[in-house]
Each structure stands twice: as C-alpha cells, then as structure tokens.
Design a protein around this motif. Structure first.
Motif, short mmCIF file in Angstrom:
data_model
loop_
_atom_site.label_atom_id
_atom_site.label_comp_id
_atom_site.label_asym_id
_atom_site.label_seq_id
_atom_site.Cartn_x
_atom_site.Cartn_y
_atom_site.Cartn_z
N ALA A 144 0.85 -1.19 0.00
CA ALA A 144 0.00 0.00 0.00
C ALA A 144 0.89 1.24 0.00
O ALA A 144 1.96 1.26 0.60
CB ALA A 144 -0.88 -0.01 1.25
N GLN A 145 0.43 2.28 -0.72
CA GLN A 145 1.10 3.58 -0.78
C GLN A 145 2.50 3.55 -1.39
O GLN A 145 3.28 4.48 -1.21
CB GLN A 145 1.17 4.22 0.62
CG GLN A 145 -0.22 4.44 1.24
CD GLN A 145 -0.15 4.95 2.65
OE1 GLN A 145 0.73 5.73 3.00
NE2 GLN A 145 -1.09 4.53 3.49
N SER A 146 2.84 2.46 -2.11
CA SER A 146 4.17 2.41 -2.74
C SER A 146 4.06 2.69 -4.23
O SER A 146 2.97 2.79 -4.78
CB SER A 146 4.83 1.05 -2.48
OG SER A 146 4.09 0.03 -3.10
N ILE A 174 -3.57 2.83 -8.15
CA ILE A 174 -3.71 3.39 -9.50
C ILE A 174 -2.85 2.55 -10.45
O ILE A 174 -1.66 2.33 -10.19
CB ILE A 174 -3.28 4.87 -9.57
CG1 ILE A 174 -4.32 5.75 -8.87
CG2 ILE A 174 -3.10 5.33 -11.02
CD1 ILE A 174 -3.97 7.23 -8.84
N LEU A 175 -3.47 2.07 -11.52
CA LEU A 175 -2.75 1.38 -12.60
C LEU A 175 -2.65 2.37 -13.76
O LEU A 175 -3.67 2.82 -14.28
CB LEU A 175 -3.50 0.13 -13.03
CG LEU A 175 -3.70 -0.94 -11.95
CD1 LEU A 175 -4.58 -2.07 -12.47
CD2 LEU A 175 -2.35 -1.49 -11.47
N ALA A 231 2.43 13.26 -6.69
CA ALA A 231 1.93 14.15 -5.63
C ALA A 231 0.55 13.73 -5.15
O ALA A 231 0.29 13.65 -3.95
CB ALA A 231 1.92 15.60 -6.12
N VAL A 232 -0.35 13.45 -6.11
CA VAL A 232 -1.72 13.09 -5.69
C VAL A 232 -1.75 11.71 -5.03
O VAL A 232 -2.51 11.48 -4.10
CB VAL A 232 -2.78 13.18 -6.83
CG1 VAL A 232 -2.96 14.60 -7.29
CG2 VAL A 232 -2.44 12.27 -7.99
N ALA A 233 -0.88 10.82 -5.49
CA ALA A 233 -0.82 9.49 -4.88
C ALA A 233 -0.41 9.62 -3.41
O ALA A 233 -0.96 8.95 -2.53
CB ALA A 233 0.16 8.60 -5.62
N THR A 289 -2.30 6.51 -2.06
CA THR A 289 -2.59 5.53 -3.12
C THR A 289 -1.29 4.91 -3.64
O THR A 289 -0.30 5.62 -3.83
CB THR A 289 -3.30 6.25 -4.29
OG1 THR A 289 -4.45 6.90 -3.79
CG2 THR A 289 -3.73 5.27 -5.37
N ALA A 290 -1.30 3.60 -3.87
CA ALA A 290 -0.16 2.94 -4.52
C ALA A 290 -0.28 3.13 -6.04
O ALA A 290 -1.39 3.26 -6.56
CB ALA A 290 -0.16 1.46 -4.18
N ILE A 291 0.87 3.13 -6.72
CA ILE A 291 0.85 3.24 -8.19
C ILE A 291 1.71 2.14 -8.81
O ILE A 291 2.84 1.90 -8.38
CB ILE A 291 1.43 4.59 -8.68
CG1 ILE A 291 0.60 5.78 -8.18
CG2 ILE A 291 1.51 4.64 -10.20
CD1 ILE A 291 1.12 7.13 -8.67
#
Length: 227
Positions: A29-31, A162-163, A185-187, A192-194
């Motif tokens: 998470a969040q990575s 986010i994918l 920045a928004v992640a 949010t993880a990306i």
C-alpha cells in the motif's frame, strides 16, 4: 503495511496464448513501482489481469482485498472501485464535458446523490489543478489537460491502487514531467499505490521507484536507479 497486489505463481494468458509465466509480485500500500519491458512483452496484459479484464486462470492473485481467481462477474465493479486506471489515450467520452465525464463514472460505480457526485468530481478536478476546465469538452483540451482529467477520473473513488498504462506515452517531454509529478503528488496526498507501465527510461531514472521488468515472459525485479 498491507499489500494492494499479491500474485504468486500466476500465469497470464491473452486468448489462449501464455504471455507471462510464474509471476510473483507484491506491491505494498502507498508504494510506487514501474512496469517496464518492450512493446508487446505483456505489460498491458498484466495490468488487465489486475483489474479483471483478463481472468486469472492459474496461480494465485489478490488485488485490493479481492481474490482474482474465480472472481465473480458481479464483483468486478466493486474491485474496480478500489482501482483507478489511467490510460495512454485518455479514453474520455467526447460527447460530454469534463465534469459530466467524471459524473458518468461516479454513476457507473454506484453513486446516487447528484449533489455529492458534483462535489466529488469538482474536488478531484481541483486536486489535479484543472477545475477551471470543468465545462470544457475533451476536444477543447490539450493532451496534458486531458491526461489531468484522466487522473482526476482515476481518483474519484479514493482508490487504494492506480494502474497507469503509459500515461505519458502521447505527451511531449515537458508535459510528461508535469503529469509524472502530478501523479506522484496526488498518490502521496491520497495514500494511493501506483503501478505504472512505461517505456520512458528518462522518467524511470528521474523519479526513482521499484522497477519490475518483463523479460522473456517473466517478471523480474531490477535494481533501482539512484540519482
């Protein structure tokens, strides 16, 4: 910290053809991680498996708390509510303005209250710095602006993941940089993880993250570039 993606011994098929074998993948998470590899190597097939466009037939997989193996059709919209998807070609609906594009997605993912939908759509447009274009139609926007709308759309349901599939692929270098900085920045702001598929190695060098490369039908973790 829990994982938003866990794949174990997964096999990814496109139609009946095996594209990727023995995929092992954990994303916390969040990575933030890059997915790199040649065109046609299977990056998009892997992303499509994660958001259940392609079913996982062999191996184990869990995304945002949903088991991909045997995922029922009726559960797919609930999985996708927890995932934001950013496409290379934006995929905005050309017959409606920006805010109606966002409200359409909210409606499709179960929102009912018109006032709350309007508020959430505006909040997401503000997050990406484009609220002044709420009433513009997609054809009136530059590529960078369209991609900002696409990121706003991906954030609507406060996704855990986010994918992003080549999100800067159709943009010039300067705009690509803006979009990349915005995504990161928004992640961070939204926790949010990306997982971002890209072939832009300048981007990978400039914004360090985990690097997962598709090589000869396998997913291999590579050393991170250090500035």
């Amino acid at each position: 910290m829990s994982n938003v993606i866990t794949l174990s011994a997964a096999k990814i098929y496109q139609q009946d053809q095996l594209i990727l074998a023995d995929v092992q993948l954990e994303l916390a998470a969040q990575s933030f991680a890059y997915l790199i590899g040649k065109t046609g190597s299977g990056k998009s097939s892997l992303l499509k498996t994660l958001y259940a466009e392609i079913p996982l037939l062999e191996g184990e997989g869990e995304v945002c708390g949903y088991n991909l193996k045997g995922l029922k059709r009726k559960d797919i919209p609930f999985l996708r509510r927890k995932i934001g998807i950013v496409f290379q070609d934006f995929q905005l609906l050309s017959d409606r303005n920006v805010i109606d594009n966002l409200k359409f997605v909210l409606g499709a993912t179960g929102w009912k209250d018109k006032k709350l939908m309007e508020q959430r759509a505006l909040n997401c447009l503000q997050l990406v710095g484009i609220e002044q274009k709420a009433n513009s139609f997609p054809h009136m926007l530059s590529g960078g602006e369209q991609q900002r709308v696409s990121i706003a759309r991906a954030l609507l349901n406060q996704p855990a993941l986010i994918l992003a599939d080549e999100p800067t692929g159709n943009l010039d270098p300067e705009t690509s940089k803006e979009i990349m900085e915005l995504l990161l920045a928004v992640a961070k702001e939204e926790n949010t993880a990306i997982l971002m598929a890209t072939h832009d190695m300048q981007m990978v060098k400039h914004y360090p993250g985990r690097i997962l490369e598709v090589v000869n039908g396998r997913l291999v973790e590579q050393p991170t570039f250090q500035d």
